[in-house]
Design a protein around this motif. Structure first.
Motif, mmCIF file in Angstrom:
data_model
loop_
_atom_site.group_PDB
_atom_site.id
_atom_site.type_symbol
_atom_site.label_atom_id
_atom_site.label_comp_id
_atom_site.label_asym_id
_atom_site.label_seq_id
_atom_site.Cartn_x
_atom_site.Cartn_y
_atom_site.Cartn_z
ATOM 1 N N ARG A 1 46.116 63.348 -20.096
ATOM 2 C CA ARG A 1 46.243 64.589 -20.871
ATOM 3 C C ARG A 1 45.769 64.306 -22.294
ATOM 4 N N ILE B 1 46.848 72.128 -32.341
ATOM 5 C CA ILE B 1 46.668 71.131 -31.280
ATOM 6 C C ILE B 1 46.252 71.858 -30.007
ATOM 7 N N GLU C 1 45.014 71.446 -25.789
ATOM 8 C CA GLU C 1 45.318 70.551 -24.664
ATOM 9 C C GLU C 1 44.162 70.567 -23.671
ATOM 10 N N LEU D 1 41.000 82.485 -36.637
ATOM 11 C CA LEU D 1 40.957 83.890 -37.073
ATOM 12 C C LEU D 1 39.549 84.226 -37.565
ATOM 13 N N PRO E 1 44.473 81.147 -24.437
ATOM 14 C CA PRO E 1 45.286 81.085 -23.205
ATOM 15 C C PRO E 1 44.494 81.629 -22.018
ATOM 16 N N LEU F 1 42.445 93.128 -39.473
ATOM 17 C CA LEU F 1 42.432 92.204 -38.326
ATOM 18 C C LEU F 1 43.331 91.004 -38.588
ATOM 19 N N VAL F 2 43.573 90.699 -39.886
ATOM 20 C CA VAL F 2 44.396 89.502 -40.188
ATOM 21 C C VAL F 2 45.838 89.730 -39.713
ATOM 22 N N TYR G 1 45.993 90.014 -36.030
ATOM 23 C CA TYR G 1 45.861 88.719 -35.349
ATOM 24 C C TYR G 1 47.220 88.038 -35.237
ATOM 25 N N LEU H 1 49.074 82.883 -28.801
ATOM 26 C CA LEU H 1 47.703 82.389 -28.929
ATOM 27 C C LEU H 1 47.687 81.221 -29.908
ATOM 28 N N ASN H 2 46.881 80.204 -29.604
ATOM 29 C CA ASN H 2 46.608 79.147 -30.541
ATOM 30 C C ASN H 2 47.846 78.313 -30.892
ATOM 31 N N LYS I 1 50.727 78.945 -32.003
ATOM 32 C CA LYS I 1 51.471 79.231 -33.239
ATOM 33 C C LYS I 1 52.935 79.477 -32.881
ATOM 34 N N PRO J 1 53.177 73.475 -37.940
ATOM 35 C CA PRO J 1 53.443 73.125 -36.529
ATOM 36 C C PRO J 1 52.416 73.733 -35.588
ATOM 37 N N SER J 2 52.271 73.134 -34.418
ATOM 38 C CA SER J 2 51.406 73.718 -33.377
ATOM 39 C C SER J 2 51.901 73.191 -32.036
ATOM 40 N N ALA K 1 51.325 72.619 -27.810
ATOM 41 C CA ALA K 1 50.417 72.606 -26.641
ATOM 42 C C ALA K 1 51.306 72.452 -25.410
ATOM 43 N N PRO K 2 51.109 73.128 -24.329
ATOM 44 C CA PRO K 2 50.125 74.194 -24.104
ATOM 45 C C PRO K 2 50.479 75.465 -24.865
ATOM 46 N N ALA K 3 49.464 76.177 -25.296
ATOM 47 C CA ALA K 3 49.658 77.343 -26.180
ATOM 48 C C ALA K 3 50.607 78.343 -25.525
ATOM 49 N N GLU K 4 50.562 78.387 -24.214
ATOM 50 C CA GLU K 4 51.401 79.339 -23.492
ATOM 51 C C GLU K 4 52.883 79.094 -23.782
ATOM 52 N N ILE L 1 56.044 69.728 -23.151
ATOM 53 C CA ILE L 1 55.533 70.504 -24.298
ATOM 54 C C ILE L 1 55.280 69.505 -25.424
#
Lengths: 67, 374, 527, 192
Positions: free
Chosen positions: B182, B210, B212, C245, C312, D29-30, D33, D42-43, D45, D114-115, D117-120, D163
């Motif tokens: 991964r 990040i 994946e 964005l 996604p 759009l900002v 988004y 998404l992404n 966040k 922070p971020s 993964a997976p984004a879902e 995660i």
């Protein structure tokens, strides 16, 4: 000449436009009446429906694959 | 004018033929099937949609060719005046529609397979830097940089080019065969994109986020790729090499890496003489610093400062060490604290303070660096 | 805004002013059209030279000519100059010349705004090209100028680039307003919307697209400006922003933009093929409706440019399905041209040759576009030379060939002389072979794994790159023939009839050749 | 002619208005988004923050949360998670911390982003208290443990078992924002 298109005919015309095929008979009828903004509004509505349709397609595909 | 009238279809036909699928390596014309199950699936999708396009194209250009040849004024063709047939139009819209919907099914299946998040045996954090990659094996405490190892002379055409020109790195990313790996992709500065065609993996590395990706490479081997998102000056010079080894070889490699790390740390405790540090320092300087400050230490005026005779080299060592370890924000000077070991840092700083006529005689010991590094 | 009869009175009794003031103060749609076309030709040659420097560097592996940073500046400027300097002004020039004559209008609805929207462009492009000589060099972040490479890591000339894009945007919006007002208000009596020539229809829809998306482009470059100078962080993750964005907002503008660059080409080809096939356009209604639907469908597929950014699964599927669904109604319009040719009575003068090459080669670009729509396959194609081949096939044999076809088609009407047919054919065949030898091998190296925007490549891509570079020089140099043909057509007296092409339909062929300075002062009666 | 004049003005007014509206739409759009990110995660966040209402702990399932740290650009701080990986039941509050040390000779301010993964999975990670909520400043040589309190929503989709929560540390010490152009060599000229 052909009469004014009612809402259903206008809707079908816009759908035909998305499909890209239209007969000249319908075109004469469509152009005979209705303001441009009416057609634009209908175009936006059909666009919204198209987006909803594709979202439904996606969720159906995802559910099918059990993701 | 007749010959020219004919030229278009004949010439175009010839062009269509020179798209053979498999040719000698130099003239590779098509995607490779790759080595993983995913890359095989992508290759099949590619060939299916390709043949669909060729078929539709053959029909369309065939009709067009026929009418160019036969319905010409010079052959006395009379223009018919039919100009609308909604039925025909509906047919030639529905047929491609159905073909495309047909295409959507395998495409969706492959995409869903690509997004499978099942358990992986190995997690590697891949960080894109301006113009090199960093691989951190999470849980294994292995962390190294992988940069282009094609010598500068080959790029500037002073030497003949090696076989893997621009696709070779000093430390490849080693992964076990047949195991799910991964990849956690992120970037240090700008957006990069990690792409290995044989694994059919391409994912953007975005600073602050990040991403994946994963792959299972069944066969051991070396698979090469490149950065696929414009990231500045040397975007074309930060390749990716994935060295897939059998499980035993991989475990052996892990042990070796850990030993090397241990060796490096206890080498730091050994007291080094000036001569030893200078020799190692020159080797490290030419590998990591010469790209900007030039081998002669004179840098590039207006872009990269000269080290030869610079006050920092001969002045108080603490400032010099701080710049090398922590870099200088707002400039291209990177923080080398994580990129070089304590011994390498001590050696290169000592070399810079005693080369090109900077004769300070200072010796910066690895132990000194270690206290600042940890 | 001057009222119409006021302009008719003052202008009617004397022709164009003498000297430079004719061009500086002109409000005549023909003069402004000519200025747009000459400007576009100049930008096409300038952008072409940059393309040749790129291909010269890529002729052989290794760095021979330039540093990587200068190479990135060349690719960026090549893209910007070709898109905003060559293709769009050429279409606006053709619209300025032909739309009033095709609908029987005396001039554009807003003549003075027309002058201003042209004269902004030379200054915008002087500023843009001047960045090449600024400290830190010209923009080097690609014509798609992704953040953070274009914000925190950009050379200082990025600010001039931002203002240049603002000016081009304003010029395009004013041009679009002018064209919409002209088409909606100044049609001659009898010229109903149902009888509009397809070139006018496609331009009307392109103008609405311009009105919708150029402001979004202005918005995104303004956000960049605020990020670089005023400390906001729209696209800087540190301050809560997001580089992705930027890509969403840019491509929300970007995809309608590619339709802006191809719809007028559809209009031109739909004028040319019926004339030389001596047969009415097949399915006029379908063409008009399909073009209208493109105006809406273009807005919901933008993220197929971003399949590898880490969306996604649901997002990837949505944009893949939407792109595939809309590719059909738009791509299928190509069959209408083939149906127009079928059972026609064709002759092959230069405009027809370019139009036929457009149909064939644009369709190849359309097919590679269809391949790119498949998301899993796009993971292998994205940001490789396969994408470069795709968009060059839809832009060079697409937009450029249709502009050149339009120039050869209407040149006799503009200058009053026929162009030299043999030289025209030489230009066609050299361009046709050049364009294919240049861009077809790019499909191969792209599939073989060569990424985009790199100044040097691995040895396995060497041979096809050499072929592409040779083709590029052949195609580039053969465009000088276009300059020669246009100049000869102006200077050499070879009077053309009013109708110019046998059986050509349209109001523009009812006025004498060369078209007088003022046409349709009294609106014609369209039966 | 005046009637034509009125028609022109009407068209121009409408079109100018719509182009100004579209310019505004570009900026709209900002926030759109951000709303879009909330819904779809998404992404990666992480958007759910603050005290979580009590959730029933799902003892039957353990999710492994991997913590990683990335320094952005030339950020010299030492920045790493105390525990690299935690196995935790969804619904149970997890507690860990990140270590940050400022080895340089001057005070610096940093912002962690922070971020996930997976984004879902981003929509199912709730941060009750996190050092990324506000800026962290450290004097020269100072070291500090920064707490992180989180809970994973039990209705996390079943196919997600691991995660990764990654923090990128940005240097936002206010100083003259020198642009990075010094990095590109000034010589834009040809090499020959």
């Amino acid at each position: 000449m052909s009469d004014k298109p009612n809402l259903l005919q206008m809707f079908l015309s816009v759908l035909a436009a998305c499909f890209g095929v239209q007969s000249s008979h319908n075109r004469e009828r469509d152009f005979a009446a209705g303001h441009t903004w009416a057609w634009m509004l209908l175009g936006l509505v059909v666009m919204g429906l198209f987006v909803v349709f594709v979202i439904a397609l996606v969720s159906w595909a995802l559910s099918l694959a059990g993701a | 004018m007749k010959i020219i009238g004919w030229g278009l279809p004949a010439l175009f036909g010839a062009l269509g033929l020179i798209f053979p699928l498999s040719a000698a390596a130099e003239w590779q014309v098509n995607l490779g099937p790759g080595v993983t199950e995913i890359s095989r699936a992508v290759y099949d999708l590619h060939m299916t949609i390709f043949w669909v396009c060729v078929a539709i194209g053959a029909v369309v250009f065939g009709v067009m060719l026929y009418s160019i040849v036969h319905h010409r004024k010079s052959r006395g063709a009379k223009a018919h005046n039919f100009h609308e047939n909604t039925l025909v139009e509906i047919i030639w819209t529905v047929v491609p529609f159905v073909i495309l919907v047909g295409m959507a099914v395998p495409a969706t299946a492959t995409l869903i397979k690509m997004y499978d998040q099942s358990e992986a045996e190995l997690d590697i954090q891949v960080t894109g830097y301006q113009w090199k990659w960093r691989y951190q094996y999470l849980g294994e405490d292995i962390d190294f940089f992988s940069s282009l190892s094609t010598p500068r002379e080959q790029i500037s055409n002073d030497e003949t080019k090696g076989e893997h020109y621009l696709l070779e790195v000093d430390n490849a990313m080693v992964i076990p065969a047949g195991k799910k790996v991964r990849l956690l992709l992120t970037a240090n500065d700008v957006i990069h994109s990690w792409w290995v065609p044989d694994l059919a993996v391409k994912k953007d590395a975005i600073p602050g986020f990040i991403n994946e990706a994963w792959t299972i490479a069944p066969e051991p081997g070396i698979y090469r790729g490149q950065c696929a998102e414009l990231c500045g000056k040397d975007h074309g010079f930060m390749p990716i090499v994935v060295d897939v080894r059998s499980e035993e070889d991989f475990n052996q490699w892990l042990v070796e890496m850990k030993q090397a790390k241990a060796q490096a740390s206890d080498a730091a405790t050994k007291n080094w003489t000036l001569a030893e540090l200078m020799a190692k320092g020159e080797e490290v300087y030419n590998r990591a610093c010469a790209a900007c400050h030039q081998p002669n230490g004179e840098g590039i005026p207006g872009a990269f400062p000269a080290l030869k005779g610079s006050p920092m080299m001969v002045g108080d060592p603490a400032a010099h060490i701080d710049v090398v370890l922590n870099g200088k924000s707002g400039t291209a000077m990177q923080a080398f604290r994580d990129q070089l070991s304590a011994v390498e840092l001590a050696a290169v700083i000592t070399y810079e303070r005693n080369a090109w006529g900077n004769t300070t005689g200072d010796l910066v010991s690895p132990a000194q660096i270690n206290t600042l590094k940890q | 805004m001057g009222t119409l009869e006021q302009t008719v009175e003052t202008e009617v009794h004397h022709g164009p002013a003498r000297g430079i003031t004719r061009w500086l103060y002109t409000t005549n749609h023909k003069d402004i059209g000519s200025m747009y076309l000459w400007f576009s030709l100049l930008m096409f040659l300038l952008g072409g030279c940059m393309a040749l420097t790129i291909r010269a560097e890529l002729f052989q592996p290794g760095l021979q000519l330039m540093e990587p940073n200068f190479f990135n500046q060349m690719t960026t400027m090549h893209g910007l100059i070709m898109v905003f300097g060559a293709v769009m002004p050429a279409f606006v020039g053709l619209a300025n010349w032909m739309v009033p004559m095709m609908i029987g209008a005396p001039d554009m609805a807003l003549p003075r705004m027309n002058n201003w929207s042209f004269w902004i462009l030379p200054f915008a492009f002087c500023m843009m090209v001047a960045t090449l000589f600024m400290e830190g060099g010209a923009p080097n972040f690609g014509w798609t100028f992704y953040a953070p490479l274009s914000t925190t890591y950009a050379p200082p000339s990025v600010t001039f680039f931002i203002f240049a894009v603002h000016m081009m945007g304003i010029s395009s919006i004013m041009g679009a307003i002018n064209i919409i007002a002209t088409i909606l208000n100044l049609r001659a009596p009898g010229m109903t919307m149902m009888k509009l020539p397809l070139f006018v229809w496609t331009w009307l829809i392109t103008a609405f697209l311009l009105i919708a998306v150029m402001p979004v482009l202005a918005g995104v470059v303004t956000m960049m400006l605020m990020d670089i100078h005023f400390g906001t962080s729209f696209f800087n993750a540190a301050g809560g922003g997001d580089p992705v964005l930027f890509q969403h907002v840019f491509w929300f503008f970007g995809h309608p933009e590619v339709y802006i660059m191809i719809l007028p080409a559809f209009g031109i080809v739909s004028q040319i093929i019926p004339t030389f096939a001596r047969k009415k356009l097949f399915g006029y209604a379908s063409m008009v409706y399909a073009t209208a639907s493109i105006a809406f469908l273009a807005f919901i597929v933008w993220a197929h440019h971003m399949f590898t950014v880490g969306m996604p699964l649901a997002g990837e599927l949505f944009f893949m399905y939407a792109t595939m669904l809309i590719a059909v109604p738009t791509g299928v319009k190509v069959f209408n041209w083939v149906a127009t040719m079928f059972r026609g009575s064709m002759t092959f003068e230069t405009p027809m040759l370019f139009a036929l090459a457009f149909v064939v080669l644009f369709t190849i670009g359309g097919f590679s576009g269809l391949m790119l729509a498949i998301a899993p396959a796009d993971f292998q194609y994205h940001d490789t030379y396969f994408v470069v081949a795709h968009f060059h096939y839809v832009l060079v044999p697409g937009a450029i060939f249709s502009i050149v076809a339009a120039v050869y088609y209407w040149l006799p009407k503009w200058t009053g002389n026929m162009y030299n047919e043999t030289m025209g054919r030489w230009h066609f065949w050299l361009s046709f072979i050049g364009v294919n030898v240049t861009f077809f091998p790019m499909h191969f190296v792209g599939l073989a794994g060569m990424p985009r925007r790199i100044p040097d490549y691995a040895l396995q891509f060497a041979d096809f790159n050499a072929v592409a570079s040779v083709g590029a020089f052949m195609f580039g140099l053969s465009q000088l023939l276009l300059v020669y043909n246009v100049v000869q057509c102006i200077r050499v007296k070879r009077p053309a009839t009013a109708e110019v092409w046998e059986g050509a339909e349209g109001l523009e062929w009812t006025v004498p050749s060369p078209a007088p300075y003022h046409t349709f002062a009294q609106p014609p009666l369209v039966k | 002619m005046a009637q034509l004049q009125r028609k022109h003005t009407k068209v121009v007014r409408n079109l100018l208005l719509s182009s100004v509206l579209m310019f505004g739409f570009g900026f709209a759009l900002v926030p759109l988004y951000d709303v879009f990110c909330d819904i779809t995660g998404l992404n990666g966040k992480v958007t759910r923050t603050g005290p979580a209402e009590p959730m029933l702990v799902d003892r039957s399932r353990t999710v492994s949360l991997q913590l990683t740290a990335v320094n952005n650009e030339a950020m010299p701080w030492l920045f790493e998670p105390m525990t690299a990986e935690m196995n935790i039941h969804p619904g149970m509050t997890g507690q860990t911390a990140f270590i940050a040390r400022n080895p340089t000779g001057k005070t610096m301010i940093a912002q962690a982003v922070p971020s996930v993964a997976p984004a879902e999975a981003a929509a199912y990670v709730q941060k009750i208290n996190c050092f990324c909520f506000e800026r962290q400043s450290l004097e020269a040589g100072q070291q500090q443990e920064m707490p992180l309190l989180f809970v994973i929503d039990p209705d996390l989709p079943d196919h997600i078992s691991k995660i990764t929560l990654s923090y990128t540390l940005f240097d936002i010490t206010p100083q003259l924002q020198a642009s990075h152009y010094a990095e590109q060599p000034q010589t834009g000229r040809f090499m020959l």
